[in-house]
Design an enzyme around this catalytic site. Structure first.
Site, PDB file in Angstrom:
ATOM      1  N   LYS A   1      29.487 -37.454 151.358  1.00 40.07           N
ATOM      2  CA  LYS A   1      28.060 -37.368 151.033  1.00 40.07           C
ATOM      3  C   LYS A   1      27.762 -38.322 149.884  1.00 40.07           C
ATOM      4  O   LYS A   1      27.880 -37.973 148.716  1.00 40.07           O
ATOM      5  CB  LYS A   1      27.675 -35.936 150.663  1.00 40.07           C
ATOM      6  CG  LYS A   1      26.179 -35.685 150.682  1.00 40.07           C
ATOM      7  CD  LYS A   1      25.627 -35.695 152.088  1.00 40.07           C
ATOM      8  CE  LYS A   1      24.159 -35.327 152.126  1.00 40.07           C
ATOM      9  NZ  LYS A   1      23.615 -35.342 153.497  1.00 40.07           N
TER      10      LYS A   1
ATOM     11  N   SER B   1      21.829 -35.140 158.437  1.00 37.65           N
ATOM     12  CA  SER B   1      21.637 -34.195 157.354  1.00 37.65           C
ATOM     13  C   SER B   1      20.518 -33.216 157.727  1.00 37.65           C
ATOM     14  O   SER B   1      20.689 -32.428 158.652  1.00 37.65           O
ATOM     15  CB  SER B   1      21.345 -34.930 156.040  1.00 37.65           C
ATOM     16  OG  SER B   1      21.657 -34.098 154.945  1.00 37.65           O
TER      17      SER B   1
END
Length: 609
Positions: free
Chosen positions: A202, A407
Site C-alpha cells: 500500500k 481499493s
C-alpha cells in the site's frame, strides 16, 4: 501634497466609475446573449438532419472520454471556461463508430484524436479496438494530425492511412512517470510523518515518508504498466504492419517533449512505416477533395464531410418496450461523500441512483460499472450498503470493472453476484492508506507551545502536537480494524477464507488477467458481457437497458442545451497553468490539516500522453 491627493482621489473615483460601467455593460451583453439563445432554442422547430450520403465522416472528439457524463451547474459552467472538460461517453463513441462501419453511404472515416483525453488506458484500448474493427469492416479510415501523442497515435495507427503535417509533432512516450517523494522536504520543514497504512504494497502514502520508490511499489507498477504497454504496442504495430519492437525503438529514441515540430521524428516515422507521409493542411484538403469531391454547399473550399455530432443525430437508440429493466449505474472517479461531479464518484449521488433503481419494480438486475481508484471509507460503505439493499429485494448485482477498480473500488464491488473486468483493468489494492503528519518539531522550532484545559485525555490533541504512546496505539488499531473489515468483506464476497484474501491483499494492485487467476474477479469481459450475463442470471427473455445518470434541474437542462448549441469555450488562463506546481505542493501540505484513513490506490493511476 493636497494637489496630489486631489488628483489621486479624482482618479480613484474615475476608475471606480469606469469599472462600474464596464461591469454593467458586460452583464447586459451576457444577459442579451443568453436571452437571444433561449429565444432561438425555444422557437427552433428541431434540428435539421444532414444527409451523410457520399460524405466522409469526421471523428475528432475534443474533451474526455468517460463511462458516464456528469452534468451539474458547476461542471456546466466549467465546460464554458475549459474545453477539455467536455465529456464524451464511451458507449456513444463506440455506437457511432459501429454505425459508420455498417453505413454503406459513408465512403470513409477521418479520425483525429489529438484533442481527446481518456479516463484511463482500458478506455483508450477499447476505442482503438473499435477503430480497428471499423477498418477491418472494409471501411476506409484516414488519420490526419498536426500532433500525435501516445494515445492519439494509438488511434491513428488503426487507420488505413496516417498523414501528419510536415512540421507537426509525433511522440510515442509510453506509460509511467515520476512521483515526488517528500521525506526530505518534510524533514526540512520539521514535519514528522507517522505511517499507519495497512499492507506491504500500500504505497499511496509512501511519498510522505520515503525519499524514493519502495521495491514493492516498483514491482507492482511494473506488473501493471508493462502488460498494458505491450497491449498498446501490439495494437499500434498490427495497425501499421510492423513489429512491436519498432514501436519500442521509436519510443526510446525519438521523444518529443515540446508539442511542436520534431522533424527528425517525422522523417524517422515515415521511413519506418509508422506513418504514410506528410501533408500540409491545404495539401490534405486538396487530397480529400480529389478523393471525395468538392462540397458545393460549404462557404469555403473543402471536401464533402459530415461531423460526428451531426452524424450522431441520425443514429437511432435501440429501444425496447419490455417491462424488465437492467439498470446500469456508474461509480467513476474518486469515491467521496457528497454529490457526483466530474472525476468524483459522490456517494450521495450514486446512492440515489442505486436506490431509484431498486425502488423501481421493473428493475431485475443492476450492472454496477466501477471505474475508480477508491477513496473515502464511509462513502464506500454508503454505496455498498445500498447495493446490499437492492440484493435483499432479489435484484441481481453484476459488477463491470473499467480502467480502475482498486481499493475502495474493490470495496464497493463486494456485494456483486459476479464480477467482470476488462483485460487491462487495474484492481486489487486491498489495504488502508493512513499517514499522519505532525508538527511538534516545527512548532518548537518557531517557538510555539500549547497549553489549556480539556475534559478528556486527548481532547486537545491536533496534528500540531506529538503523538504519545496511547495515541499511537489508537491510530494503529484504527488502521488494522479497517483493514480486517475490508479483508472480511472481500473474503465473504469471493467465497474464500480470511487468510486466502490476506495472502493476496497487502495493498497490492493486480492487472485483471492476474486478478482472475487469484479469484478477485470472475471473468474477463466488458460492459456488454456484464449485461448479457445479468440478463441470464435474472432469467430475462426480454429487457431494456437503462443508464442512470445525473438528474438535472430545469435551469440546468436549459443551460446544458444552450452550451451545446453555442459551443463556447474561453480556455484556461495561462497563469493558472503556470501555478500548477505550487498548487500540487499546497495540496501536499494541506492534508496535514485533516488526516484521514482512505481506501485509495494512488499506485493505480496511469498517466496517458
Amino acid at each position: 501634497m493636497s494637489a496630489f491627493t486631489s488628483i489621486f482621489s479624482w482618479l480613484g473615483r474615475f476608475l471606480k466609475k469606469v469599472r462600474s460601467i464596464v461591469l454593467d455593460l458586460g452583464t447586459a451583453l451576457i444577459v442579451m446573449f443568453f436571452v437571444i439563445a433561449i429565444i432561438k432554442a425555444l422557437t427552433a422547430s428541431g434540428p435539421d438532419v444532414e444527409d451523410p450520403a457520399g460524405k466522409a465522416l469526421l471523428i475528432d472528439p475534443e474533451g474526455m472520454v468517460v463511462d458516464q457524463e456528469v452534468f451539474n451547474s458547476e461542471s456546466l459552467l466549467t465546460t464554458v471556461t475549459d474545453a477539455s472538460s467536455t465529456q464524451i461517453q464511451t458507449r456513444d463513441l463506440i455506437k457511432l463508430i459501429r454505425a459508420a462501419a455498417d453505413d454503406d453511404s459513408i465512403p470513409a472515416v477521418v479520425v483525429d484524436f489529438s484533442s481527446t483525453g481518456f479516463a484511463g488506458p482500458t478506455t483508450a484500448v477499447n476505442v482503438a479496438k473499435e477503430l480497428k474493427a471499423l477498418r477491418d469492416s472494409g471501411k476506409r479510415v484516414i488519420a490526419f494530425n498536426d500532433r500525435l501523442s501516445t494515445t492519439s497515435y494509438l488511434m491513428a495507427s488503426q487507420a488505413s492511412e496516417v498523414w501528419v503535417h510536415p512540421v507537426g509533432s509525433i511522440s510515442v512516450r509510453g506509460l509511467g512517470g515520476m512521483r515526488n517523494y517528500n521525506k526530505d522536504l518534510f524533514e526540512n520543514l520539521k514535519i514528522t510523518v507517522h505511517n499507519y497504512s495497512q499492507g506491504d504494497f500500500k504505497s499511496a502514502t509512501e511519498t510522505s515518508w520515503r525519499s524514493s520508490m519502495s521495491e514493492n511499489d516498483r514491482m507492482q507498477r511494473e506488473a501493471l504498466l508493462f502488460p498494458i504497454w505491450e497491449e498498446m504496442k501490439s495494437l499500434m504495430a498490427e495497425g501499421r504492419g510492423i513489429e512491436s519492437d519498432d514501436i519500442q525503438s521509436f519510443a526510446d529514441n525519438y521523444v518529443g517533449f515540446f508539442g511542436e515540430a520534431a522533424i527528425g521524428n517525422i522523417a524517422y516515422a515515415q521511413a519506418n512505416n509508422l506513418i504514410d507521409g506528410t501533408k500540409s493542411f491545404p495539401e490534405f484538403r486538396k487530397y480529400m477533395i480529389e478523393e471525395f469531391g468538392l462540397d458545393e454547399e460549404a462557404e469555403t473550399e473543402t471536401y464533402k464531410t459530415i461531423s460526428y455530432a451531426e452524424y450522431a443525430k441520425q443514429i437511432t437508440d435501440d429501444s425496447s418496450d419490455s417491462g424488465n429493466q437492467i439498470a446500469v449505474i456508474t461509480a467513476e472517479g474518486a469515491i467521496r461523500e457528497g454529490e457526483i461531479s466530474q472525476g468524483v464518484a459522490g456517494a450521495n449521488g450514486v446512492v440515489k441512483q442505486i436506490r431509484k433503481a431498486h425502488e423501481d419494480e421493473s428493475t431485475k438486475a443492476i450492472v454496477f460499472r466501477v471505474n475508480s481508484p477508491g477513496g473515502s471509507i464511509i462513502a464506500s460503505e454508503m454505496m455498498r450498503d445500498e447495493l446490499l439493499a437492492a440484493k435483499r429485494k432479489g435484484i441481481k448485482v453484476i459488477v463491470s470493472m473499467g480502467d480502475y477498480a482498486a481499493s475502495g473500488g474493490v470495496y464497493i464491488s463486494t456485494p456483486a453476484d459476479y464480477i467482470f473486468a476488462e483485460p487491462t483493468t487495474i484492481t486489487g489494492s486491498i489495504g488502508v492508506a493512513i499517514a499522519l503528519p505532525t508538527l511538534e518539531n516545527a512548532m518548537d522550532y518557531i517557538g510555539v507551545s500549547f497549553d489549556g484545559v480539556v475534559t478528556s485525555k486527548h481532547g486537545g490533541w491536533d496534528p500540531t502536537q506529538a503523538i504519545d504512546d496511547d495515541l499511537d496505539k489508537i491510530f494503529s488499531s484504527w488502521g488494522s480494524e479497517a483493514y480486517d473489515r475490508f479483508i472480511n468483506f472481500v473474503a465473504e464476497s469471493r467465497s474464500q477464507t480470511y487468510d486466502d484474501i490476506k495472502a493476496i491483499a497487502g495493498g497490492r494492485v493486480w492487472i485483471a488477467t492476474s486478478a482472475k487467476d487469484i479469484g478477485l474477479v470472475d471473468e474477463i469481459g466488458g460492459v456488454d458481457d456484464a449485461l448479457t450475463y445479468a440478463a441470464s442470471l435474472a432469467e430475462l427473455e426480454d429487457y431494456q437497458v437503462e443508464y442512470y445518470g445525473q438528474e438535472l434541474s430545469p435551469e440546468e437542462i436549459i443551460l446544458k442545451e444552450l452550451l451545446e448549441q453555442l459551443d463556447v469555450s474561453i480556455g484556461e488562463p495561462k497563469v493558472l497553468s503556470a501555478l500548477s506546481g505550487i498548487a500540487k505542493l499546497y495540496g501536499t501540505l494541506i492534508d496535514i490539516h485533516e488526516p484521514k484513513a482512505l481506501l485509495t490506490c494512488k499506485d493505480c493511476l496511469v498517466d496517458l500522453d
